[in-house]
Write a protein that holds these residues in place. Structure first.
Motif, mmCIF file in Angstrom:
data_model
loop_
_atom_site.group_PDB
_atom_site.id
_atom_site.type_symbol
_atom_site.label_atom_id
_atom_site.label_comp_id
_atom_site.label_asym_id
_atom_site.label_seq_id
_atom_site.Cartn_x
_atom_site.Cartn_y
_atom_site.Cartn_z
ATOM 1 N N VAL A 35 43.914 49.828 31.968
ATOM 2 C CA VAL A 35 42.863 49.265 33.060
ATOM 3 C C VAL A 35 41.890 48.437 32.240
ATOM 4 C CG1 VAL A 35 41.096 48.557 34.922
ATOM 5 C CG2 VAL A 35 43.556 49.856 34.878
ATOM 6 N N SER A 37 38.637 46.504 32.488
ATOM 7 C CA SER A 37 37.971 46.346 33.998
ATOM 8 C C SER A 37 36.538 45.485 32.884
ATOM 9 C CB SER A 37 37.456 46.316 34.846
ATOM 10 O OG SER A 37 37.243 47.904 33.852
ATOM 11 N N PRO A 38 34.802 44.707 34.288
ATOM 12 C CA PRO A 38 33.922 44.225 33.093
ATOM 13 C C PRO A 38 33.187 45.701 33.652
ATOM 14 C CG PRO A 38 34.898 42.875 35.315
ATOM 15 C CD PRO A 38 35.770 44.066 35.090
ATOM 16 N N LEU A 40 30.047 47.000 35.426
ATOM 17 C CA LEU A 40 29.837 45.864 36.454
ATOM 18 C C LEU A 40 28.183 46.579 37.080
ATOM 19 C CD1 LEU A 40 32.815 45.500 38.613
ATOM 20 C CD2 LEU A 40 31.581 44.365 37.284
ATOM 21 N N THR A 63 28.220 42.794 43.208
ATOM 22 C CA THR A 63 28.678 43.269 41.658
ATOM 23 C C THR A 63 28.408 41.645 40.688
ATOM 24 O OG1 THR A 63 30.891 43.050 41.654
ATOM 25 C CG2 THR A 63 30.037 44.724 42.306
ATOM 26 N N SER A 87 50.576 52.458 41.734
ATOM 27 C CA SER A 87 50.327 51.356 42.615
ATOM 28 C C SER A 87 51.417 50.408 43.099
ATOM 29 C CB SER A 87 49.034 50.703 42.372
ATOM 30 O OG SER A 87 48.341 50.099 42.848
ATOM 31 N N ASP A 300 42.395 35.144 42.414
ATOM 32 C CA ASP A 300 42.082 35.127 43.511
ATOM 33 C C ASP A 300 40.961 33.896 43.072
ATOM 34 O OD1 ASP A 300 39.925 36.264 43.038
ATOM 35 O OD2 ASP A 300 40.358 37.962 44.006
ATOM 36 N N ASN A 304 39.701 37.044 39.991
ATOM 37 C CA ASN A 304 39.878 38.815 39.677
ATOM 38 C C ASN A 304 40.893 38.675 39.450
ATOM 39 O OD1 ASN A 304 37.748 40.306 40.919
ATOM 40 N ND2 ASN A 304 37.902 39.393 42.939
ATOM 41 N N SER A 306 44.863 41.265 38.688
ATOM 42 C CA SER A 306 45.415 42.427 38.520
ATOM 43 C C SER A 306 46.268 42.687 37.289
ATOM 44 C CB SER A 306 46.048 43.590 39.003
ATOM 45 O OG SER A 306 45.668 42.962 40.057
ATOM 46 N N ARG A 309 47.843 45.792 37.106
ATOM 47 C CA ARG A 309 50.314 46.337 38.118
ATOM 48 C C ARG A 309 50.737 45.049 37.363
ATOM 49 N NH1 ARG A 309 46.985 46.040 43.363
ATOM 50 N NH2 ARG A 309 45.560 45.493 42.732
ATOM 51 N N LEU B 361 38.529 39.961 46.529
ATOM 52 C CA LEU B 361 39.200 41.351 47.030
ATOM 53 C C LEU B 361 39.816 40.993 47.792
ATOM 54 C CD1 LEU B 361 37.553 43.750 44.280
ATOM 55 C CD2 LEU B 361 39.779 42.043 43.487
ATOM 56 N N ASP B 390 44.574 48.498 50.542
ATOM 57 C CA ASP B 390 45.004 47.138 49.159
ATOM 58 C C ASP B 390 43.530 46.596 48.307
ATOM 59 O OD1 ASP B 390 47.650 47.887 49.681
ATOM 60 O OD2 ASP B 390 47.772 45.472 50.657
ATOM 61 N N GLU B 393 42.325 50.133 46.755
ATOM 62 C CA GLU B 393 43.069 50.032 44.989
ATOM 63 C C GLU B 393 42.623 48.873 44.146
ATOM 64 O OE1 GLU B 393 46.056 52.323 45.067
ATOM 65 O OE2 GLU B 393 45.938 51.430 43.304
ATOM 66 N N SER B 394 42.412 47.477 44.830
ATOM 67 C CA SER B 394 42.334 46.551 43.375
ATOM 68 C C SER B 394 40.828 47.004 43.628
ATOM 69 C CB SER B 394 42.777 45.549 44.401
ATOM 70 O OG SER B 394 42.211 44.870 45.398
ATOM 71 N N GLU B 397 40.703 49.270 40.307
ATOM 72 C CA GLU B 397 41.460 48.592 39.405
ATOM 73 C C GLU B 397 40.532 47.576 38.436
ATOM 74 O OE1 GLU B 397 45.247 47.379 39.204
ATOM 75 O OE2 GLU B 397 45.028 46.400 37.942
ATOM 76 N N ALA B 398 38.752 46.593 39.977
ATOM 77 C CA ALA B 398 38.364 45.673 38.936
ATOM 78 C C ALA B 398 36.890 46.136 38.837
ATOM 79 C CB ALA B 398 38.392 44.551 40.277
ATOM 80 N N GLY B 399 37.055 47.920 39.077
ATOM 81 C CA GLY B 399 36.319 48.364 38.610
ATOM 82 C C GLY B 399 34.803 48.618 40.011
ATOM 83 N N ILE B 400 34.619 48.220 40.882
ATOM 84 C CA ILE B 400 33.641 47.598 41.186
ATOM 85 C C ILE B 400 33.627 49.067 42.607
ATOM 86 C CG2 ILE B 400 33.064 46.792 44.023
ATOM 87 C CD1 ILE B 400 34.792 44.542 43.410
#
Lengths: 341, 402
Positions: A35, A37-38, A40, A63, A87, A300, A304, A306, A309, B361, B390, B393-394, B397-400
């Protein structure tokens, strides 16, 4: 052929396949275990924006990715093992649904919902595609020479149309009070809404796919019909075989390897069903495996996506295709081995 | 259909543009480019920009993806971007757009304070129009049936019942439900709900979430059964063709009702505030804006030229020549009656859309689950729980979230 000559013949195509097929595949395979990711930071952000009557200022906790000295987003990549696969498959939910024998709950999970549709789509369209293709080939083969050209051209037309455009055309014919829906309504004397429930959309999508691929089956079958052994056909005729018996015992055995070939192509293609979902904007009702990958990949509103996934879902789709192809491939293999000996 | 209309608008704009060829106050000799969404307002603005010369325009529905990757290139592929409040977020976060304070000081003194989008005090975008969902209704049908204009969804449903019983249209109510997440967000925010708690933890699985889903299920009774594939253009056409009597639709679609070339209900549609989610709550609508941003990875000379071109695109002549294309917030433009409903929506307290990375998200999680609730009988609690799952989960993955 000498080995060296053989190598020079296949070399370029092997090289291209390595660069454009194998390498991306390996990359997707690797990405499905990581994975990225930035990095944050959490900040309070005040935004002032127009609100018709004057400025509206709002403060939000948001963020924000860290930027390095050069102004690029700092990212970190982490090995997550099979996390992305778990997932995508939503294993916990799947297990719970299976434990309760609750098929409806299982089919509300994206992956299984998509798999259900993808398999139904693939296996319903396959025999119909073969039958329509063969029917068209036999029909065109019997028309007189003079109209053969135009007949072939007309039959091929759906195959030439770009898939998305074709899907959109069908959608516009049927959506709301589209021309054909209006016709059906007039004929049945009742209100019809073809885009209101999943099963009607599914039927439209299958109809579209058959319309689109049957010409390919037609071309292949039509070409093969030109090579049917005339002597065998004539002797069958003399032996008193009727039209159906000639088809069943002479023509179909002659076409058998091609039927396997067409099934192979069709299984590969329709397991990746995608244009129909987009063209019919069916995603609220029906989704396919390929569409899930696309959904993960599409950013989106906030940008973002994925990747991890999406990679896992792409790998799962590929595994599915390999499983489907085992039977026809073994069959083809057996055919060739028999011919060799 | 859609494309045909875009072309028609573009052609109309092109005609106007040639008529006003000499309008640009300066000759632009630095090549600049813009990527924006393909709707009427951007057609008008970019056509006005092109009068200055050396402007490359790229309008498409995929502008967001193009901007994010194009502006990350060095140098940036686009000098300017046309954004909305939500699509500015990824560009802002990735540091791809530049502050405009000095350029505003030099060339933008005439801009109204409303147009200056400030993030943490710095001007990051120049807004040109505002947008919100509002109620559009057929005044003739309402008068015939003696109906009051509904102010909340309870009243709207009561009115819909009367309209359905009278059988004057195919479906009493229409709304663009192909973006279910926005419908959900509008009603949820109208009820005063908030999507997050403790920073970025999801918080939709609550009474407000249940009320929102119940409201949505209730509304579907009075809508075209194909609501999940109905986008804004489709609903607009339904209203234009007299197939629906009311719609909660974008204010930017109001002008089309009086376009005699495509509307059968010219002068019959009136505009009011978006209905409140329930009695006494805020309107089920959010406030949006569209505007121009300038890329960071371009030279200062290019940024300056782009800003001057943008000022020409957003000038009063452009707005007055295209009064139906949008609710412009450009100085010197007086919004006509088509802005009344949107203004009333704002007056009643509709909130700006809370665009952010985590909201993006959340949107996706809502969009992925509402369909199952509306069509395959997934329970409301289960739907909300799944939206939260959901999202988690995302967000991980996005690191939030960790």
């Amino acid at each position: 052929m000498r080995l060296r000559t053989f190598f020079w013949f296949v070399g370029p195509s092997v090289a291209l396949m390595l660069i454009f097929i194998a390498a991306p595949l390996v990359s997707v395979f690797v990405q499905s275990f990581y994975v990225t990711s930035p990095v944050l930071e959490t900040v309070e952000r005040e935004t002032c924006a127009p609100g018709f009557l004057g400025e509206v200022c709002t403060t939000q906790t948001v963020t924000r990715p860290l930027l390095d000295a050069d102004g690029r987003v700092v990212t970190e990549t982490e090995f997550v093992g099979l996390q992305a696969y778990r997932s995508v498959l939503e294993l916990d939910r799947t297990r719970a649904a299976l434990a309760d024998w609750d098929l409806q709950a299982l089919l509300q999970i994206d992956f299984w919902k998509a798999l259900r549709f993808t398999l139904v789509f693939t296996f319903v369209t396959l025999p119909i595609m073969l039958a329509v293709g063969l029917g068209l080939a036999l029909a065109v083969n019997t028309v007189t020479e003079r109209v053969k050209g135009p007949a072939i051209f007309l039959t091929l037309l759906p195959f030439i149309i770009t898939p998305v455009i074709g899907a959109l055309s069908i959608r516009w014919l049927f959506i709301g009070d589209g021309i054909l829906t209006a016709l059906i309504e007039w004929w049945l004397q009742r209100d019809v809404a073809l885009f209101a429930q999943a099963w009607t959309i599914e039927i439209l999508m299958m109809f579209y796919r058959i319309w689109h691929v049957a010409p390919f089956a037609f071309v292949v079958f039509y070409a093969a019909l030109q090579t049917v052994n005339r002597d065998t056909l004539e002797s069958a005729l003399i032996d008193g075989a009727n039209r159906w018996q000639r088809l069943r015992y002479v023509i179909i055995p002659h076409l058998a390897p091609l039927i396997v070939f067409l099934s192979l192509i069709h299984l590969m293609d329709s397991y990746r069903v995608f244009e129909e979902i987009v063209g019919f904007s069916a995603e609220s009702h029906v989704i396919s495996l390929q569409w899930i990958t696309y959904d993960y990949l599409t950013p989106d509103d906030a940008g973002n996506r994925s990747i991890s996934r999406a990679s896992a879902s792409a790998m799962l789709t590929m595994i599915g295709i390999v499983i489907l192809l085992i039977w026809p491939l073994r069959r083809t293999w057996a055919d060739y081995s028999r011919r060799e000996t | 259909m859609k494309i045909a209309r875009y072309l028609a608008t573009a052609a109309a704009v092109a005609v106007l543009a040639t008529g006003a060829r000499a309008e640009c106050t300066f000759e632009n000799d630095v090549p600049v480019s813009i990527s924006a969404a393909g709707f009427a307002a951007w057609n008008a603005v970019t056509a006005a920009m092109q009068e200055c010369g050396n402007v490359t325009v790229e309008l498409s529905q995929d502008f967001q993806e193009k901007q994010a990757t194009g502006m990350a290139a060095r140098p940036s592929l686009y000098t300017m971007g046309g954004v909305a409040n939500s699509s500015m977020v990824p560009l802002l976060n990735a540091g791809l757009i530049r502050p405009l304070d000095d350029l505003v000081a030099r060339y933008g003194q005439h801009l109204s304070p409303q147009q200056l989008i400030r993030v943490d005090g710095q001007i990051m975008a120049i807004a040109m129009m505002v947008n919100a969902q509002h109620l559009m209704y057929r005044s003739d049908i309402f008068a015939d049936l003696g109906l009051e204009v509904p102010t909340d969804y309870d009243q709207l449903i009561a009115a819909a019942q009367v309209i359905r019983d009278a059988g004057v249209v195919d479906y009493p109510f229409g709304a663009p439900w192909s973006t279910t997440w926005l419908i959900f967000a509008d009603i949820y925010l109208g009820y005063g709900g908030s999507f997050f708690a403790d920073g970025f933890q999801p918080a939709v699985n609550n009474e407000t979430g249940l009320a929102t889903l119940a409201r949505m299920a209730e509304l579907t009774e009075y809508m075209d059964p194909e609501y999940l594939v109905s986008d804004s253009t489709y609903v607009q056409q339904q209203l234009q063709n007299g197939r629906v009597a009311m719609a909660n639709l974008w204010a930017s679609r109001a002008g089309a009702m009086n376009d005699a070339a495509e509307s059968k209900v010219v002068g019959l549609v009136e505009f009011a505030s978006a209905p409140a989610s329930g009695p006494g709550t805020l309107p089920a609508a959010t406030l949006w804006w569209d505007g121009v941003v300038i890329a960071r990875n371009v030279t200062d000379a290019e940024a300056e030229a782009a800003f001057r071109v943008a000022m020409e695109g957003l000038d009063t002549e452009m707005a007055n020549a295209n009064p139906e294309a949008a609710i412009w917030i450009i100085p010197g433009f007086e919004p006509g009656p088509i802005a009344a409903g949107a203004a009333a929506t704002a007056q009643n307290g509709a909130l700006p859309y809370p665009a952010s990375t985590h909201m993006g998200l959340m949107q996706q999680a809502i969009a992925d689950n509402i369909g199952a609730f509306l069509t395959s009988g997934m329970a409301a609690e289960a739907t909300l729980a799944q939206i939260e799952a959901d999202y988690l989960e995302s967000a991980r993955e996005a690191g939030i979230l960790q």
